[in-house]
Design a protein around this motif. Structure first.
Motif, mmCIF file in Angstrom:
data_model
loop_
_atom_site.group_PDB
_atom_site.id
_atom_site.type_symbol
_atom_site.label_atom_id
_atom_site.label_comp_id
_atom_site.label_asym_id
_atom_site.label_seq_id
_atom_site.Cartn_x
_atom_site.Cartn_y
_atom_site.Cartn_z
ATOM 1 N N LEU A 10 26.368 5.527 60.760
ATOM 2 C CA LEU A 10 25.737 6.706 60.163
ATOM 3 C C LEU A 10 25.168 7.569 61.281
ATOM 4 C CD1 LEU A 10 23.610 5.027 57.315
ATOM 5 C CD2 LEU A 10 26.056 5.554 57.310
ATOM 6 N N THR A 54 23.383 11.638 62.406
ATOM 7 C CA THR A 54 22.790 12.915 62.030
ATOM 8 C C THR A 54 22.826 13.852 63.226
ATOM 9 O OG1 THR A 54 20.828 13.998 61.093
ATOM 10 C CG2 THR A 54 20.426 12.171 62.601
ATOM 11 N N VAL A 89 29.598 8.193 58.157
ATOM 12 C CA VAL A 89 28.824 9.314 57.617
ATOM 13 C C VAL A 89 28.321 10.149 58.786
ATOM 14 C CG1 VAL A 89 26.716 10.024 56.411
ATOM 15 C CG2 VAL A 89 28.056 8.095 55.535
ATOM 16 N N CYS A 145 25.773 13.464 58.950
ATOM 17 C CA CYS A 145 24.935 14.462 58.286
ATOM 18 C C CYS A 145 24.680 15.623 59.248
ATOM 19 C CB CYS A 145 23.601 13.845 57.870
ATOM 20 S SG CYS A 145 23.735 12.628 56.547
ATOM 21 N N ILE A 151 27.232 16.654 54.336
ATOM 22 C CA ILE A 151 27.560 15.255 54.565
ATOM 23 C C ILE A 151 29.072 15.160 54.716
ATOM 24 C CG2 ILE A 151 27.477 12.899 53.688
ATOM 25 C CD1 ILE A 151 25.008 13.671 52.082
ATOM 26 N N SER A 205 32.395 12.510 55.618
ATOM 27 C CA SER A 205 32.761 11.098 55.620
ATOM 28 C C SER A 205 34.253 10.942 55.367
ATOM 29 C CB SER A 205 31.982 10.339 54.539
ATOM 30 O OG SER A 205 32.406 8.988 54.464
ATOM 31 N N THR A 245 26.217 9.163 47.623
ATOM 32 C CA THR A 245 26.363 7.728 47.822
ATOM 33 C C THR A 245 27.693 7.465 48.508
ATOM 34 O OG1 THR A 245 25.000 7.229 45.900
ATOM 35 C CG2 THR A 245 26.458 5.487 46.691
ATOM 36 N N ARG A 303 22.921 5.016 49.614
ATOM 37 C CA ARG A 303 22.455 6.351 49.228
ATOM 38 C C ARG A 303 22.072 7.088 50.502
ATOM 39 N NH1 ARG A 303 23.677 10.008 45.627
ATOM 40 N NH2 ARG A 303 21.916 11.248 44.836
ATOM 41 N N VAL A 304 22.749 8.171 50.785
ATOM 42 C CA VAL A 304 22.543 8.945 52.002
ATOM 43 C C VAL A 304 21.892 10.270 51.632
ATOM 44 C CG1 VAL A 304 23.686 10.131 53.909
ATOM 45 C CG2 VAL A 304 24.507 7.881 53.161
ATOM 46 N N CYS A 341 20.569 13.740 53.369
ATOM 47 C CA CYS A 341 20.560 14.596 54.558
ATOM 48 C C CYS A 341 19.506 15.668 54.358
ATOM 49 C CB CYS A 341 21.946 15.221 54.747
ATOM 50 S SG CYS A 341 22.039 16.426 56.090
ATOM 51 N N ALA A 346 19.314 5.626 53.101
ATOM 52 C CA ALA A 346 19.068 6.142 54.452
ATOM 53 C C ALA A 346 18.727 7.622 54.353
ATOM 54 C CB ALA A 346 20.295 5.942 55.333
ATOM 55 N N ILE A 402 16.672 8.737 61.668
ATOM 56 C CA ILE A 402 17.356 8.028 60.597
ATOM 57 C C ILE A 402 16.404 6.948 60.093
ATOM 58 C CG2 ILE A 402 19.345 6.642 59.913
ATOM 59 C CD1 ILE A 402 20.902 7.872 62.241
#
Length: 276
Positions: A23, A25, A49, A51, A87, A89, A114, A119-120, A122, A161, A238
């Motif tokens: 993950l 960001t 992922v 973000c 987001i 992915s 999700t 569950r993400v 941003c 997250a 994060i």
């Protein structure tokens, strides 16, 4: 309306089981300018992922086609010139949600989905500008609404997250010169208290699970050769729920994109999780 690129599986991507999840960001400070950087980074790092914050694009301008060609699905919540979150992915993005449901705001700062059971969220937190600015109480009110909403999300999603540009340096280790920054936004007691309240929900600063030292930053001003002199702040974070904490394998700040030509003033933060 939520806009998304059609899902396209990456070549050679495992279909049933993955050893780990990655993950990330990144505040890109204009996706129009930084799209080549983002596409190159996605290809090189293959996150599960990514973000993005400060895309600074309307949904109609978001590069769905380019991301699809690279093998990535995307959802975006944008506006012209300012803010904007996304987001990205290679996996399906489910149960997509835009904006804080408990805070009336025209600014596009939240998107959630999700991904692979996680569950993400941003978030692009308000900067606040200055302690005597009208944007500062707006920031604190926005953070209060975020806290209330995340509280509710945690009751529904054990694995959660919260990624993004928080515009908060949690403590003095996260600021290159705490004395010089005293009395300014990003480091004020009220902002730091808001960050601590998020942690009190049972969230954990994933970077600090692995790195206790000072002087590790994710943002550097364009001025005064700040990056070269490491005059930065750690304001991109994060946070992970209690259920994700034991799955955390490593969290790093990837400084390579900050060295590119015409970089964002931020650089990616990347968390690796064990898949369980």
């Amino acid at each position: 309306m939520v806009m998304r690129a059609p899902f396209k599986r990456q070549r050679n991507q495992p279909t049933l089981w993955r050893i780990s999840l990655k993950l990330a960001t990144w505040n890109v400070n204009s996706l129009t300018v930084r799209l080549p950087h983002v596409l190159d980074w996605l290809t090189a790092n293959q996150p599960d992922v990514l973000c993005l914050q400060e895309t600074k694009q309307e949904d109609s301008k978001f590069p769905y086609a380019a991301l699809q060609e690279a093998g990535f699905n995307a959802v975006h919540n944008g506006q012209k010139t300012y803010n904007g979150v996304a987001i990205i992915s290679p996996h399906p993005l489910q149960d997509v949600h835009l904006d804080l449901p408990n805070f009336v705001d025209a600014q596009k700062r939240i998107i959630a989905a999700t991904v692979l059971g996680v569950r993400v969220i941003c978030a692009y937190v308000v900067n606040g500008q200055a302690l005597d600015s009208e944007k500062y109480p707006y920031k604190l009110q926005w953070l209060e609404a975020l806290h209330a909403w995340v509280t509710d999300e945690l009751t529904q999603h054990e694995k959660l997250a919260l990624l993004g540009d928080y515009n908060i340096a949690p403590d003095d280790r996260d600021c290159h010169d705490p004395v010089a920054w005293e009395g300014q936004v990003l480091v004020s007691p009220a902002e730091r208290a808001a960050f601590e309240r998020l942690l009190a929900l049972g969230l954990h600063d994933s970077y600090r699970l692995f790195h206790e030292e000072a002087g590790q930053f994710s943002w550097w001003d364009y001025r005064m050769a700040a990056f070269r002199r490491n005059m930065g702040m750690r304001i991109d974070h994060i946070l992970v729920s209690e259920a994700l904490k034991p799955l955390c394998l490593d969290c790093v700040i990837d400084k390579a994109p900050r060295k590119l030509e015409r970089p964002s003033d931020h650089t990616p933060v990347v968390l690796t999780l064990a898949n369980a």
